[in-house]
Structure formats: C-alpha cells, structure tokens
Design a protein around this motif. Structure first.
Motif, PDB file in Angstrom:
ATOM      1  N   THR A  18      -7.455  11.719  -6.300  1.00 45.60           N
ATOM      2  CA  THR A  18      -7.164  10.477  -7.019  1.00 45.60           C
ATOM      3  C   THR A  18      -5.858   9.865  -6.531  1.00 45.60           C
ATOM      4  O   THR A  18      -5.784   8.665  -6.268  1.00 45.60           O
ATOM      5  CB  THR A  18      -7.095  10.742  -8.540  1.00 45.60           C
ATOM      6  OG1 THR A  18      -8.357  11.242  -8.970  1.00 45.60           O
ATOM      7  CG2 THR A  18      -6.754   9.477  -9.306  1.00 45.60           C
ATOM      8  N   PHE A  19      -4.842  10.694  -6.389  1.00 47.40           N
ATOM      9  CA  PHE A  19      -3.550  10.186  -5.913  1.00 47.40           C
ATOM     10  C   PHE A  19      -3.640   9.680  -4.479  1.00 47.40           C
ATOM     11  O   PHE A  19      -3.061   8.648  -4.145  1.00 47.40           O
ATOM     12  CB  PHE A  19      -2.455  11.245  -6.044  1.00 47.40           C
ATOM     13  CG  PHE A  19      -2.000  11.460  -7.466  1.00 47.40           C
ATOM     14  CD1 PHE A  19      -1.550  10.394  -8.234  1.00 47.40           C
ATOM     15  CD2 PHE A  19      -2.022  12.712  -8.037  1.00 47.40           C
ATOM     16  CE1 PHE A  19      -1.134  10.579  -9.545  1.00 47.40           C
ATOM     17  CE2 PHE A  19      -1.598  12.911  -9.345  1.00 47.40           C
ATOM     18  CZ  PHE A  19      -1.158  11.845 -10.102  1.00 47.40           C
ATOM     19  N   ILE A  20      -4.371  10.394  -3.636  1.00 47.44           N
ATOM     20  CA  ILE A  20      -4.552   9.939  -2.251  1.00 47.44           C
ATOM     21  C   ILE A  20      -5.256   8.587  -2.248  1.00 47.44           C
ATOM     22  O   ILE A  20      -4.874   7.676  -1.523  1.00 47.44           O
ATOM     23  CB  ILE A  20      -5.318  10.981  -1.416  1.00 47.44           C
ATOM     24  CG1 ILE A  20      -4.443  12.217  -1.205  1.00 47.44           C
ATOM     25  CG2 ILE A  20      -5.751  10.391  -0.074  1.00 47.44           C
ATOM     26  CD1 ILE A  20      -5.188  13.386  -0.591  1.00 47.44           C
ATOM     27  N   GLY A  21      -6.297   8.461  -3.066  1.00 44.63           N
ATOM     28  CA  GLY A  21      -7.038   7.209  -3.148  1.00 44.63           C
ATOM     29  C   GLY A  21      -6.173   6.037  -3.582  1.00 44.63           C
ATOM     30  O   GLY A  21      -6.408   4.899  -3.173  1.00 44.63           O
ATOM     31  N   LYS A  22      -5.174   6.323  -4.399  1.00 45.97           N
ATOM     32  CA  LYS A  22      -4.261   5.280  -4.863  1.00 45.97           C
ATOM     33  C   LYS A  22      -3.102   5.068  -3.894  1.00 45.97           C
ATOM     34  O   LYS A  22      -2.240   4.230  -4.139  1.00 45.97           O
ATOM     35  CB  LYS A  22      -3.704   5.643  -6.238  1.00 45.97           C
ATOM     36  CG  LYS A  22      -4.752   5.626  -7.329  1.00 45.97           C
ATOM     37  CD  LYS A  22      -4.139   6.014  -8.658  1.00 45.97           C
ATOM     38  CE  LYS A  22      -5.166   5.940  -9.773  1.00 45.97           C
ATOM     39  NZ  LYS A  22      -4.582   6.311 -11.070  1.00 45.97           N
ATOM     40  N   GLY A  23      -3.070   5.874  -2.835  1.00 46.64           N
ATOM     41  CA  GLY A  23      -2.004   5.737  -1.855  1.00 46.64           C
ATOM     42  C   GLY A  23      -0.707   6.436  -2.252  1.00 46.64           C
ATOM     43  O   GLY A  23       0.330   6.242  -1.630  1.00 46.64           O
ATOM     44  N   ASN A  24      -0.758   7.260  -3.288  1.00 48.57           N
ATOM     45  CA  ASN A  24       0.426   7.954  -3.774  1.00 48.57           C
ATOM     46  C   ASN A  24       0.473   9.359  -3.170  1.00 48.57           C
ATOM     47  O   ASN A  24       0.210  10.356  -3.840  1.00 48.57           O
ATOM     48  CB  ASN A  24       0.420   8.010  -5.300  1.00 48.57           C
ATOM     49  CG  ASN A  24       1.752   8.426  -5.870  1.00 48.57           C
ATOM     50  OD1 ASN A  24       2.597   8.980  -5.169  1.00 48.57           O
ATOM     51  ND2 ASN A  24       1.942   8.169  -7.147  1.00 48.57           N
ATOM     52  N   ILE A  25       0.807   9.432  -1.887  1.00 41.79           N
ATOM     53  CA  ILE A  25       0.788  10.689  -1.147  1.00 41.79           C
ATOM     54  C   ILE A  25       1.852  11.655  -1.669  1.00 41.79           C
ATOM     55  O   ILE A  25       1.600  12.863  -1.769  1.00 41.79           O
ATOM     56  CB  ILE A  25       0.973  10.430   0.365  1.00 41.79           C
ATOM     57  CG1 ILE A  25      -0.093   9.451   0.884  1.00 41.79           C
ATOM     58  CG2 ILE A  25       0.950  11.732   1.147  1.00 41.79           C
ATOM     59  CD1 ILE A  25      -1.526   9.850   0.624  1.00 41.79           C
ATOM     60  N   ALA A  26       3.016  11.147  -2.020  1.00 40.87           N
ATOM     61  CA  ALA A  26       4.089  12.018  -2.523  1.00 40.87           C
ATOM     62  C   ALA A  26       3.635  12.763  -3.774  1.00 40.87           C
ATOM     63  O   ALA A  26       3.872  13.969  -3.918  1.00 40.87           O
ATOM     64  CB  ALA A  26       5.342  11.202  -2.807  1.00 40.87           C
ATOM     65  N   ARG A  27       2.969  12.066  -4.665  1.00 43.44           N
ATOM     66  CA  ARG A  27       2.483  12.707  -5.907  1.00 43.44           C
ATOM     67  C   ARG A  27       1.363  13.690  -5.578  1.00 43.44           C
ATOM     68  O   ARG A  27       1.280  14.764  -6.184  1.00 43.44           O
ATOM     69  CB  ARG A  27       2.006  11.647  -6.897  1.00 43.44           C
ATOM     70  CG  ARG A  27       1.588  12.213  -8.213  1.00 43.44           C
ATOM     71  CD  ARG A  27       2.767  12.803  -8.999  1.00 43.44           C
ATOM     72  NE  ARG A  27       2.270  13.337 -10.252  1.00 43.44           N
ATOM     73  CZ  ARG A  27       2.314  14.623 -10.597  1.00 43.44           C
ATOM     74  NH1 ARG A  27       2.866  15.505  -9.819  1.00 43.44           N
ATOM     75  NH2 ARG A  27       1.811  15.022 -11.743  1.00 43.44           N
TER      76      ARG A  27
END
Length: 66
Positions: A18-27
C-alpha cells in the motif's frame, strides 16, 4: 509457520504494498524493518532474511537524498 504468524507477516507485506503504491517508500521501508524485527524476535531466520532483502531492494531503488 503457524497461521497467526503467517497472517502477521502477510499483513505487513500488504501494508508495504500500500505504501509503495502511494509512493511512500520511506514508510514502506519502516514497515519492512518492523517485520524484520518481528521475525528475528520469533527466531524466524528465513522471514527475517526476506524482509531484509526487500529493505535492500527498495533502498537501492530509492537512494537517500542529500
């Protein structure tokens, strides 16, 4: 691996996706580190290694910005 442990790992990997899909790689990396710590605390070497590999893969694709 018991079902409860497998479900916890699956939940963490879904969260990462989900985080990858949102572009939030750090999270996503933070969640992978949590998974790695969980696996290590459970003595699950194979899953700890898998989480570590995913951390390395994402880190290599997204180097830190200076």
């Amino acid at each position: 691996m018991d079902a409860a442990k497998g479900e916890r790992y699956a939940r963490l990997f879904r969260k990462v996706g989900t985080f990858i899909g949102k572009g939030n790689i750090a999270r996503a990396i933070e969640v992978l580190k949590q998974g790695q710590e969980l696996a290590q605390s459970q003595g699950d070497v194979a899953m700890a290694r898998r989480f570590g590999e995913e951390i390395e893969r994402l880190s290599a694709q997204n180097p830190p910005h200076d």
